[in-house]
Design an enzyme around this catalytic site. Structure first.
Site, PDB file in Angstrom:
ATOM      1  N   HIS A 175       1.023  -0.862  -0.283  1.00  0.00           N
ATOM      2  CA  HIS A 175      -0.330   0.085   0.276  1.00  0.00           C
ATOM      3  C   HIS A 175       1.150   0.919  -0.274  1.00  0.00           C
ATOM      4  O   HIS A 175       1.215   2.080   1.483  1.00  0.00           O
ATOM      5  CB  HIS A 175      -0.899   0.198   1.218  1.00  0.00           C
ATOM      6  CG  HIS A 175      -2.337   0.970   1.579  1.00  0.00           C
ATOM      7  ND1 HIS A 175      -2.027   2.059   0.158  1.00  0.00           N
ATOM      8  CD2 HIS A 175      -3.065   1.190   1.484  1.00  0.00           C
ATOM      9  CE1 HIS A 175      -3.014   2.638   0.211  1.00  0.00           C
ATOM     10  NE2 HIS A 175      -4.098   1.868   1.387  1.00  0.00           N
ATOM     11  N   ASN A 178      -2.079   7.108  -0.512  1.00  0.00           N
ATOM     12  CA  ASN A 178      -4.018   7.045   0.298  1.00  0.00           C
ATOM     13  C   ASN A 178      -3.034   8.017   1.703  1.00  0.00           C
ATOM     14  O   ASN A 178      -3.679   7.629   2.663  1.00  0.00           O
ATOM     15  CB  ASN A 178      -4.956   6.020   0.467  1.00  0.00           C
ATOM     16  CG  ASN A 178      -5.627   5.305  -0.504  1.00  0.00           C
ATOM     17  OD1 ASN A 178      -5.614   6.755  -1.736  1.00  0.00           O
ATOM     18  ND2 ASN A 178      -6.672   4.921  -0.127  1.00  0.00           N
TER      19      ASN A 178
END
Length: 356
Positions: A175, A178
């Site tokens: 990830h 974000n």
């Protein structure tokens, strides 16, 4: 013409379609061990008809946790519990990648083991609040990672990736989007370092390159995906002109022959086209449809060549058999608004699980 319902080989495995279930935080790993539950096994097995499932964010280390009841992949108990999930998905014929998510400065000490505090590239607090079992709390100023701690964090990602394979996952997604730790190193407002992990473009992409490289070396690049969200302001990120940084990042990673690049798209579709052209491998697109859920028209993104695979979030929560419904043209259950702005976070309404 290629369609979203054509098979594709990813990570050495033939997927039944190009429809991806995007990662979405669920906060269902109840208990002190941060271990997956039977409820989670049922949840993922119900959605195993996706060409690829990407799990909710999984912390690679204790300090990487930023929300309550999120699962980890850094203990033997967690590995064993995740095996229950992957076995359930595989019995249904599905493929599943574990998303490894270190939240960095996004979190709070009350969510961490005693003595730990959130960490980040630089001691810059994020604006806003995070939900905890004690209610919403303001983000704190994180502890700046030392060089030794950065190297340990890279090793933590690699160890968690090995644990994921041991737990039966088909691969991992890192990830880097974000506003979480990898993204914090990429963004100029969160990375104010003047050493080798900061400053110019080469410095700011270094941590991301090191993490992806270490994980690829640990489990094979063909089992590694990376998620990015250039220009996404979520979690108090500011990237006024992300083109140079992300072009450099993709250039450095191209030789690793990764399973895929997963773009969490912003409103600039022209940037999507540039990144698509720059990336030599499989390109997964989670298209920008805010404030609505991604709908069936997104299938056209595979047909027109904008992406190799298309990711759905909230619509998959409301429709566990989403690929069949997409193929049939509906009908579709409408996602509850809580799916977008709260999910399972017990009434807290500022955490969009759609973009987790």
């Amino acid at each position: 013409m290629t369609t979203a319902f054509d098979p594709i080989v990813l990570g050495g495995k033939r997927l039944t379609s190009r429809v991806v279930m995007a990662p979405m935080t669920r906060s269902r790993a109840f208990g002190p061990g941060a271990e997956p539950t039977e409820l989670m096994a049922t949840y993922y097995a119900q959605r195993a008809s996706a060409g690829l499932l990407v799990t909710e964010g999984i912390q690679p280390s204790p300090v990487g946790q930023g929300y309550p009841d999120t699962p980890g992949l850094h203990t033997s108990g967690q590995v064993q519990a995740w095996r229950t999930v992957t076995d359930a998905v595989h019995r249904e014929g599905g493929a599943i990648f574990a998303q490894l998510m270190h939240t960095g400065r996004i979190g709070h000490p009350v969510l961490l083991p005693e003595g730990l505090v959130p960490v980040a590239p630089s001691p810059v607090a994020a604006k806003g609040q995070v939900y905890t079992h004690q209610g919403p709390k303001k983000f704190v100023t994180p502890q700046e990672l030392t060089g030794a701690e950065i190297r340990q964090t890279v090793a933590d990602f690699a160890d968690a990736a090995r644990n994921a394979i041991e737990a039966g996952f088909d691969g991992v997604e890192l990830h880097g989007a974000n506003g979480y730790l990898i993204h914090q190193f990429l963004a100029p407002n969160t990375n104010r370092r003047t050493d080798a992990w900061g400053g110019d473009t080469e410095g700011r992409i270094r941590f991301a390159v090191e993490v992806v490289t270490a994980v690829a070396e640990a489990i094979g690049g063909h089992r590694v995906g990376l998620r990015i969200s250039p220009g996404n302001v979520y979690n108090d990120i500011a990237e006024d002109d992300p083109t140079e940084v992300y072009a450099a990042l993709l250039d450095r990673l191209a030789a690793l022959d990764l399973a895929y690049l997963h773009l969490m798209e912003g409103p600039d579709r022209s940037l999507t086209a540039r990144l698509r052209k720059a990336w030599p491998g499989t390109f997964v697109l989670n298209p920008f449809t805010y404030p609505d859920a991604t709908g069936p028209d997104a299938l056209e993104l595979v047909e027109d060549g904008s992406a190799d695979m298309v990711a759905y979030g909230a619509l998959f929560l409301a429709n566990p058999d989403l690929p069949a419904r997409l193929a049939a043209g509906g009908p579709f259950n409408t996602p509850d608004k809580a799916t977008f702005y709260g999910g399972d976070h017990r009434g807290y309404t500022d955490y969009p699980t759609l973009t987790a």
